[in-house]
Design a protein around this motif. Sequence first.
Motif, PDB file in Angstrom:
ATOM      1  N   ALA A 103       0.809  -1.210  -0.136  1.00  0.00           N
ATOM      2  CA  ALA A 103      -0.109  -0.064   0.110  1.00  0.00           C
ATOM      3  C   ALA A 103       0.826   1.349  -0.119  1.00  0.00           C
ATOM      4  CB  ALA A 103      -0.937   0.102   1.248  1.00  0.00           C
ATOM      5  N   PHE A 104       1.764   1.130   0.698  1.00  0.00           N
ATOM      6  CA  PHE A 104       2.869   2.492   0.873  1.00  0.00           C
ATOM      7  C   PHE A 104       3.468   2.829  -0.825  1.00  0.00           C
ATOM      8  CE2 PHE A 104       7.029   4.568   1.090  1.00  0.00           C
ATOM      9  CZ  PHE A 104       6.708   5.462   2.017  1.00  0.00           C
ATOM     10  N   ASP A 105       3.819   1.420  -1.244  1.00  0.00           N
ATOM     11  CA  ASP A 105       4.527   1.652  -2.778  1.00  0.00           C
ATOM     12  C   ASP A 105       3.314   2.081  -3.612  1.00  0.00           C
ATOM     13  OD1 ASP A 105       6.804   0.581  -1.571  1.00  0.00           O
ATOM     14  OD2 ASP A 105       6.290  -1.464  -2.642  1.00  0.00           O
ATOM     15  N   TYR A 106       2.156   1.502  -3.647  1.00  0.00           N
ATOM     16  CA  TYR A 106       0.937   2.082  -4.408  1.00  0.00           C
ATOM     17  C   TYR A 106       0.740   3.481  -4.177  1.00  0.00           C
ATOM     18  CZ  TYR A 106       0.251  -2.535  -6.598  1.00  0.00           C
ATOM     19  OH  TYR A 106      -0.034  -3.462  -7.148  1.00  0.00           O
ATOM     20  N   SER A 107       0.810   3.993  -2.938  1.00  0.00           N
ATOM     21  CA  SER A 107       0.264   5.544  -2.719  1.00  0.00           C
ATOM     22  C   SER A 107       1.454   6.062  -3.093  1.00  0.00           C
ATOM     23  CB  SER A 107       0.157   5.697  -1.249  1.00  0.00           C
ATOM     24  OG  SER A 107       1.458   5.348  -0.475  1.00  0.00           O
ATOM     25  N   PHE A 108       2.670   5.957  -3.031  1.00  0.00           N
ATOM     26  CA  PHE A 108       3.912   6.780  -3.643  1.00  0.00           C
ATOM     27  C   PHE A 108       3.703   7.006  -5.003  1.00  0.00           C
ATOM     28  CE2 PHE A 108       7.968   7.206  -5.821  1.00  0.00           C
ATOM     29  CZ  PHE A 108       8.345   8.257  -5.463  1.00  0.00           C
ATOM     30  N   MET A 109       3.401   5.578  -5.774  1.00  0.00           N
ATOM     31  CA  MET A 109       2.966   5.647  -7.194  1.00  0.00           C
ATOM     32  C   MET A 109       1.942   6.526  -7.857  1.00  0.00           C
ATOM     33  SD  MET A 109       2.226   2.713  -9.960  1.00  0.00           S
ATOM     34  CE  MET A 109       0.834   2.356  -9.060  1.00  0.00           C
ATOM     35  N   LEU A 110       0.722   6.243  -6.950  1.00  0.00           N
ATOM     36  CA  LEU A 110      -0.365   7.037  -7.429  1.00  0.00           C
ATOM     37  C   LEU A 110      -0.338   8.654  -7.086  1.00  0.00           C
ATOM     38  CD1 LEU A 110      -2.944   4.684  -5.938  1.00  0.00           C
ATOM     39  CD2 LEU A 110      -2.582   5.080  -8.427  1.00  0.00           C
TER      40      LEU A 110
END
Length: 119
Positions: A97-104
């Motif tokens: 979720a942390f990785d996705y939030s950075f990407m988004l």
Amino acid sequence: IPLTVGEWEEWGNPNEAKYFNYMLSYSPMNQIIPQDYPSILVTAGLHDPRVAYWEPMKWVAKLRDLKTDDSPLLLKVDLEAGHFSASDRYKYLKELAFDYSFMLEQLGLKDIVVDTKAD
């Protein structure tokens, strides 16, 4: 990281110029040049036996020193993880979720609200 005998057989002897120059050609530390870079999230694990935590720290420090843009460059060191990050299922999902939030966020989608109600 010192090469083992098996790695010398696979990649060559770094004491020989031919092999040293080849290894240098893909060394991340030696490929950083003054230029603009995209947004970058670098992750590391304190207990990683393959890539010691100070290696990504040195890479990020050099990159911060030489990059010519204002794009985000974040370093996240997990103080409990090894090479493959979280082994616990819930911690893995939290990391994902942390990785996705950075990407988004980098894609400009952080404030998008998704309606999950069925019509």
